[in-house]
Design a protein around this motif. Sequence first.
Motif, short mmCIF file in Angstrom:
data_model
loop_
_atom_site.label_atom_id
_atom_site.label_comp_id
_atom_site.label_asym_id
_atom_site.label_seq_id
_atom_site.Cartn_x
_atom_site.Cartn_y
_atom_site.Cartn_z
N ILE A 7 -24.39 33.88 -11.14
CA ILE A 7 -25.48 34.76 -10.76
C ILE A 7 -25.05 36.19 -11.07
CG2 ILE A 7 -26.83 35.63 -8.82
CD1 ILE A 7 -26.54 32.90 -7.53
N SER A 8 -25.92 36.92 -11.71
CA SER A 8 -25.61 38.31 -12.05
C SER A 8 -25.55 39.15 -10.77
CB SER A 8 -26.67 38.87 -12.98
OG SER A 8 -27.90 39.03 -12.29
N ASP A 9 -24.90 40.30 -10.87
CA ASP A 9 -24.84 41.21 -9.73
C ASP A 9 -26.24 41.63 -9.30
OD1 ASP A 9 -22.11 41.15 -9.46
OD2 ASP A 9 -21.76 43.01 -10.56
N ALA A 10 -27.11 41.87 -10.27
CA ALA A 10 -28.48 42.28 -9.94
C ALA A 10 -29.21 41.18 -9.17
CB ALA A 10 -29.24 42.65 -11.21
N GLU A 11 -29.04 39.93 -9.60
CA GLU A 11 -29.68 38.81 -8.92
C GLU A 11 -29.09 38.64 -7.52
OE1 GLU A 11 -32.20 35.33 -8.47
OE2 GLU A 11 -32.30 37.28 -9.48
N ARG A 12 -27.79 38.78 -7.38
CA ARG A 12 -27.15 38.68 -6.07
C ARG A 12 -27.71 39.74 -5.14
NH1 ARG A 12 -23.60 41.35 -3.50
NH2 ARG A 12 -23.04 42.60 -5.28
N ARG A 13 -27.82 40.98 -5.62
CA ARG A 13 -28.37 42.06 -4.79
C ARG A 13 -29.81 41.76 -4.39
NH1 ARG A 13 -25.28 45.16 -8.28
NH2 ARG A 13 -27.06 45.56 -9.63
N ARG A 14 -30.60 41.22 -5.33
CA ARG A 14 -32.00 40.89 -5.04
C ARG A 14 -32.08 39.85 -3.93
NH1 ARG A 14 -35.42 37.16 -5.38
NH2 ARG A 14 -34.14 35.74 -6.60
N ILE A 15 -31.25 38.83 -4.02
CA ILE A 15 -31.27 37.76 -3.01
C ILE A 15 -30.85 38.30 -1.65
CG2 ILE A 15 -30.15 35.60 -2.30
CD1 ILE A 15 -30.10 34.84 -5.31
N VAL A 16 -29.80 39.11 -1.62
CA VAL A 16 -29.33 39.67 -0.35
C VAL A 16 -30.41 40.56 0.26
CG1 VAL A 16 -27.67 41.23 0.74
CG2 VAL A 16 -26.88 39.47 -0.86
N HIS A 17 -31.01 41.42 -0.55
CA HIS A 17 -32.05 42.31 -0.02
C HIS A 17 -33.28 41.52 0.42
CE1 HIS A 17 -30.15 46.17 -0.50
NE2 HIS A 17 -29.69 45.76 -1.67
N LEU A 92 -26.44 29.72 -1.25
CA LEU A 92 -25.22 29.61 -0.46
C LEU A 92 -24.05 30.29 -1.15
CD1 LEU A 92 -25.53 25.94 0.82
CD2 LEU A 92 -25.78 28.03 2.19
N GLU A 93 -24.01 30.18 -2.47
CA GLU A 93 -22.95 30.85 -3.22
C GLU A 93 -23.06 32.36 -3.08
OE1 GLU A 93 -23.49 29.00 -7.03
OE2 GLU A 93 -22.04 27.43 -6.57
N VAL A 94 -24.27 32.89 -3.09
CA VAL A 94 -24.47 34.33 -2.87
C VAL A 94 -24.03 34.69 -1.45
CG1 VAL A 94 -26.21 36.14 -2.61
CG2 VAL A 94 -26.28 34.62 -4.59
N ALA A 95 -24.43 33.88 -0.48
CA ALA A 95 -24.06 34.15 0.91
C ALA A 95 -22.55 34.12 1.10
CB ALA A 95 -24.73 33.14 1.83
N ASN A 96 -21.87 33.30 0.31
CA ASN A 96 -20.42 33.13 0.45
C ASN A 96 -19.62 34.13 -0.37
OD1 ASN A 96 -18.37 31.68 1.78
ND2 ASN A 96 -17.95 30.49 -0.05
N ASP A 97 -20.29 34.96 -1.13
CA ASP A 97 -19.62 35.99 -1.93
C ASP A 97 -19.01 37.02 -0.97
OD1 ASP A 97 -19.28 38.52 -3.38
OD2 ASP A 97 -20.32 37.51 -5.02
N PRO A 98 -17.75 37.39 -1.14
CA PRO A 98 -17.12 38.37 -0.24
C PRO A 98 -17.90 39.69 -0.18
CG PRO A 98 -15.47 37.38 -1.67
CD PRO A 98 -16.80 36.89 -2.14
N GLU A 101 -20.67 39.24 2.40
CA GLU A 101 -20.14 39.31 3.75
C GLU A 101 -19.83 40.76 4.13
OE1 GLU A 101 -16.94 37.07 6.61
OE2 GLU A 101 -16.47 37.16 4.47
N ARG A 102 -19.24 41.50 3.21
CA ARG A 102 -18.91 42.91 3.47
C ARG A 102 -20.18 43.73 3.69
NH1 ARG A 102 -16.14 46.32 6.07
NH2 ARG A 102 -15.74 48.27 5.02
N TYR A 103 -21.22 43.44 2.92
CA TYR A 103 -22.50 44.12 3.07
C TYR A 103 -23.04 43.94 4.49
CZ TYR A 103 -27.44 45.27 2.50
OH TYR A 103 -28.69 45.80 2.65
N PHE A 104 -23.01 42.70 5.00
CA PHE A 104 -23.52 42.44 6.34
C PHE A 104 -22.63 43.05 7.42
CE2 PHE A 104 -26.11 39.24 4.16
CZ PHE A 104 -27.35 39.61 4.67
#
Length: 136
Positions: A7-17, A92-98, A101-104
Amino acid sequence: MPEQTTISDAERRRIVHEFVDGTVGDAHPEVVAMVRDLTHRVRDTVELARAAGIAPESPRAGHVVAALVCAYGEVFDRVDDAGYRSALLARLEVANDPRTERYFQLLATVNGWTAPPTLTPVLDWFIAALRHHSAP
């Protein structure tokens, strides 16, 4: 067995947001409670499986995965199939990215909330089990 999803950084950020906006922002309190309860259910279920010595690739883990995917399906109105398991694995892989976790942790600090406990061991097990049991 599916390999780790890239997953790209942009996609990871989109999912987290999307998650934050949907559970912390303007979300209905019932939705927030359902997601919180689901997170607790996953943690408790996986911790019991790990304590019982159930390996992620074992047939018994398949039953644990099925129960947890069903729980996710109930909350998010989805049916357990290979496509949903693949989408859930990516989340789940995005949620498990360090970084997630640091963002939360930082979000909790900024907002004066109690920092959430790490779910890394739980998510590591669940991700490995879901990769191995990718179809219902």
